[in-house]
Motif scaffolding. Structure first.
Motif, short mmCIF file in Angstrom:
data_model
loop_
_atom_site.label_atom_id
_atom_site.label_comp_id
_atom_site.label_asym_id
_atom_site.label_seq_id
_atom_site.Cartn_x
_atom_site.Cartn_y
_atom_site.Cartn_z
N LYS A 289 -2.16 2.58 -6.61
CA LYS A 289 -1.25 2.25 -5.50
C LYS A 289 -0.04 1.43 -5.95
O LYS A 289 0.88 1.22 -5.17
CB LYS A 289 -2.00 1.56 -4.37
CG LYS A 289 -2.34 0.12 -4.58
CD LYS A 289 -2.92 -0.47 -3.29
CE LYS A 289 -2.95 -1.99 -3.36
NZ LYS A 289 -3.41 -2.58 -2.09
N ASN B 44 -1.62 4.33 -0.47
CA ASN B 44 -2.86 4.23 -1.26
C ASN B 44 -3.17 5.50 -2.04
O ASN B 44 -4.27 6.03 -1.97
CB ASN B 44 -4.05 3.91 -0.35
CG ASN B 44 -4.47 2.47 -0.50
OD1 ASN B 44 -4.40 1.89 -1.58
ND2 ASN B 44 -4.93 1.90 0.60
N LYS B 45 -2.20 5.98 -2.73
CA LYS B 45 -2.29 7.15 -3.62
C LYS B 45 -2.34 8.48 -2.88
O LYS B 45 -2.44 9.52 -3.52
CB LYS B 45 -3.50 7.07 -4.55
CG LYS B 45 -3.57 5.83 -5.42
CD LYS B 45 -4.62 5.94 -6.50
CE LYS B 45 -6.01 6.06 -5.92
NZ LYS B 45 -7.03 6.25 -6.98
N ASP C 150 0.81 -1.21 0.00
CA ASP C 150 0.00 0.00 0.00
C ASP C 150 0.85 1.27 0.00
O ASP C 150 0.36 2.33 -0.37
CB ASP C 150 -0.90 0.03 1.25
CG ASP C 150 -2.05 -0.96 1.14
OD1 ASP C 150 -2.57 -1.37 2.19
OD2 ASP C 150 -2.43 -1.33 0.01
#
Lengths: 110, 110
Positions: free
Chosen positions: A71, A51-52, A30
């Protein structure tokens, strides 16, 4: 299969140019990072994404802009390159079992 | 601010010797500690990960120990070989990033 892959491996460019380095991980992690290794071989974190989402921006000049389209990818765009940007840039990802690093991109600004 | 120091900075030993690399960190509130090796011009290879609740980890000829309360870790290499020549990096995990030590450059001679 390469776990963390970054391209290009070498990048030579003139001052003032804009360049990008791409990074992809197939580990399902992640969290992804960009680290910079300077001429004295010292490694220091630049950015961290989970996660971005940007988690860490470690006082990096705003000429450096990370982008995470998903991700599994974390790209690094650098505007108006300066001589002092010459270094090796490492992408990494992490999970509780450890960090995994890419093989590095050696950027030389001339 | 976490600071990580590695001693010695460089080490040269004859093949077959056992050796110890030292790592110290200033903030004992760490998540994990990870040892890496870096060959010249190459990326980072993970050697051992010690979780904060563990005292040591072993992999082949390598043994890493962790003493959180005193802020120290050691990497023990048994029966050193010329192929062990590389730079060894200690890295401390906090919740959000790795902080690297300054590295120990090891040369194992025939």
């Amino acid at each position: 299969d390469t776990a963390v892959s970054q391209t290009p491996k070498y990048l030579v460019t003139q001052m003032g140019n804009d360049k990008s380095i791409k990074c992809e991980q197939n580990l399902g992690h992640d969290t992804m990072y960009w680290y910079k290794q300077d001429s004295k071989k010292f490694l220091k974190i630049m950015f961290s994404y989970n996660n971005k989402e940007l988690i860490i921006n470690e006082t990096v000049p705003n000429r450096f802009s990370p982008k995470s389209p998903d991700k599994a990818h974390l790209n690094l765009h650098i505007n108006s390159l300066e001589l002092g940007d010459s270094a090796v840039y490492f992408c990494a990802s992490s999970a509780p079992r450890g960090y995994t690093f890419g093989s590095g991109t050696r950027l030389t600004v001339v | 601010k976490q600071e990580v120091t590695q001693i010695p900075a460089a080490l040269s030993v004859p093949e077959g010797e056992n050796l110890v690399l030292n790592c110290s960190f200033t903030d004992s509130a760490i998540y994990n500690l990870q040892w890496f090796r870096q060959d010249p011009g190459k990326g980072l290879t993970s050697l051992l990960l010690i979780q904060s609740s563990q005292r040591e980890q072993t992999s082949g000829r390598l043994n890493a120990s962790l003493d959180k309360s005193s802020g120290r870790s050691t990497l023990y290499i048994a029966a050193s070989q010329p192929g062990d020549s590389a730079t060894y990096l200690c890295a401390v995990w906090t919740a959000s990033k790795l902080t690297f030590g300054t590295g120990t450059r090891l040369q194992v001679t025939l």
